[in-house]
Scaffold this motif. Sequence first.
Motif, PDB file in Angstrom:
ATOM      1  N   ASN A 178       0.680  -1.196  -0.103  1.00 29.74           N
ATOM      2  CA  ASN A 178       0.182   0.546  -0.266  1.00 29.74           C
ATOM      3  C   ASN A 178       0.959   1.090   0.452  1.00 29.74           C
ATOM      4  O   ASN A 178       0.812   2.236  -0.777  1.00 29.74           O
ATOM      5  N   THR A 182      -0.271   3.680  -3.281  1.00 28.09           N
ATOM      6  CA  THR A 182      -0.869   5.442  -2.686  1.00 28.09           C
ATOM      7  C   THR A 182      -0.046   6.172  -2.229  1.00 28.09           C
ATOM      8  O   THR A 182       0.840   6.431  -3.114  1.00 28.09           O
ATOM      9  N   GLY A 218       2.195   0.074  -9.386  1.00 29.52           N
ATOM     10  CA  GLY A 218       0.692  -1.167  -9.096  1.00 29.52           C
ATOM     11  C   GLY A 218       1.059  -2.805  -8.950  1.00 29.52           C
ATOM     12  O   GLY A 218       2.186  -2.794  -9.208  1.00 29.52           O
ATOM     13  N   GLN A 224      -4.717  -7.156 -12.314  1.00 29.95           N
ATOM     14  CA  GLN A 224      -5.006  -5.745 -12.125  1.00 29.95           C
ATOM     15  C   GLN A 224      -6.338  -5.840 -11.740  1.00 29.95           C
ATOM     16  O   GLN A 224      -7.156  -4.861 -10.810  1.00 29.95           O
ATOM     17  N   PHE A 227      -7.444  -7.205  -8.339  1.00 31.97           N
ATOM     18  CA  PHE A 227      -6.397  -5.479  -6.992  1.00 31.97           C
ATOM     19  C   PHE A 227      -7.709  -4.434  -7.244  1.00 31.97           C
ATOM     20  O   PHE A 227      -8.047  -3.794  -5.850  1.00 31.97           O
ATOM     21  N   ASP A 228      -8.254  -4.400  -8.407  1.00 28.81           N
ATOM     22  CA  ASP A 228      -8.809  -3.261  -8.534  1.00 28.81           C
ATOM     23  C   ASP A 228     -10.353  -3.319  -7.574  1.00 28.81           C
ATOM     24  O   ASP A 228     -11.155  -2.225  -6.938  1.00 28.81           O
ATOM     25  N   VAL A 230     -10.512  -4.930  -4.818  1.00 30.25           N
ATOM     26  CA  VAL A 230      -9.574  -4.741  -3.614  1.00 30.25           C
ATOM     27  C   VAL A 230      -9.941  -3.239  -2.595  1.00 30.25           C
ATOM     28  O   VAL A 230     -10.721  -2.517  -2.184  1.00 30.25           O
ATOM     29  N   GLN A 231      -9.498  -2.530  -4.025  1.00 29.81           N
ATOM     30  CA  GLN A 231      -9.283  -1.071  -3.385  1.00 29.81           C
ATOM     31  C   GLN A 231     -10.865  -0.471  -3.674  1.00 29.81           C
ATOM     32  O   GLN A 231     -10.532   0.395  -2.887  1.00 29.81           O
ATOM     33  N   LYS A 232     -11.796  -1.167  -4.332  1.00 32.32           N
ATOM     34  CA  LYS A 232     -12.767  -0.654  -4.447  1.00 32.32           C
ATOM     35  C   LYS A 232     -13.487  -0.794  -3.185  1.00 32.32           C
ATOM     36  O   LYS A 232     -14.107   0.026  -2.143  1.00 32.32           O
ATOM     37  N   LYS A 234     -12.233  -1.318  -0.677  1.00 30.01           N
ATOM     38  CA  LYS A 234     -11.242  -0.495   1.005  1.00 30.01           C
ATOM     39  C   LYS A 234     -11.705   1.057   0.724  1.00 30.01           C
ATOM     40  O   LYS A 234     -11.989   1.693   1.335  1.00 30.01           O
ATOM     41  N   GLU A 235     -12.168   1.103  -0.655  1.00 32.61           N
ATOM     42  CA  GLU A 235     -12.943   2.387  -0.787  1.00 32.61           C
ATOM     43  C   GLU A 235     -14.432   2.722   0.025  1.00 32.61           C
ATOM     44  O   GLU A 235     -14.706   3.704   0.748  1.00 32.61           O
TER      45      GLU A 235
END
Length: 376
Positions: A178, A182, A218, A224, A227-228, A230-232, A234-235
């Motif tokens: 992270n 980030t 990234g 990918q 990972f997207d 997972v990021q969503k 987290k958001e």
Amino acid sequence: MNWNDAGGGQDPWGRRSRQGASSGQGGQSRQGGQGGSFFSRFFGGGMPGGLTTGPLIILVAIIVIAYGYLGLYQLDQSERGVVLRFGKLQEQVLLPGLNWQPPLVDSVTVVNTTRVNSYDHDSLMLTEDENIVDVALTVQYQIGDAKAYTTEIREPEAALAHATESALRHVVGSSVMNQVITEGRAEIAAEVQSRLQSYLDRYRSGLSVVKVNIDRSGPPEQVQDAFDDVQKAKEDEVRLRNEANRYAEKVVPEARGDAQKQIEGSNAYRDQVIAQAQGEAERFRKLLAEYQLAESVTRDRLYIDAMESVLSNSTKVMVDVDQSNNVLFLPLDQLTAAAMMSERRSSTNDDSNDSLASNMSRSSESSSSGFDRARR
């Protein structure tokens, strides 16, 4: 006329005829004299064999001028010259301007020391939390030491590539994923720049790092999509946490206000009860003094006051008559409601008021008769 007959048996090119060839020693001396006259006519005479010093001096002067011209160097403001004399490095570095170095003795390597060069690097590497990241960066560098750049390392750009790889892997390997992809990209770029410069100085490469920019960081392309997701997630977590915090910031002050209100109300009620109890106690002490002075009068007055307070809050009154089974019932609430209704209707309908009044009078008469029967 025959060529052999003219000029002692020679042709126009100075060769002897066949007849002259048999004349012996005299012919040979003429041939030598003719050769000497040829060189004498060419060089102007004056040196043994007919040579002179004038053309030789001119030739030497031309060679010297050409040698001196080939040794001239013009360097721009951004350039420096590194001199090797018979392969040995010279301490002096040629500065901008017109310079001269002897050709075939010195060799000059011109280096641009102000141009900013770029090197792009892209690689996959493992982070501290055992995740694979794809990092692409750009290294901007200059030639800081022209002598070291020219003589210390055979391939400075190759050394830069290896040093960049080593510095980047060391920094990324000491960071979590992270942080790399980030909010920690700027710190990682600064740390890579510092470590890369230390490596280049240790190698004596002569290169100076101007800036390190992380262009991309990234997960690998193969993961990918995951990972997207997972990021969503987290958001969404951050968004829900923010909404919860906003709700808490709204509810908690209200709850604290209500709690403070309840505390203040409780304190007021406590003070009221204490004051009321103290007043009642003081009143009882005064009544006790009065009761001790006149017991019968005080007892009757207390009974009358008690009955007045009770009956004043009641809408129905039940009257028990001594020595009789009849109980008098007075519906005070209905009488009051009927009176109020009659007053409202009096402004709109006089007939209705009359019937309501008669009903009320009949109700009063029945109540009076019942009261009289109860008394009898």
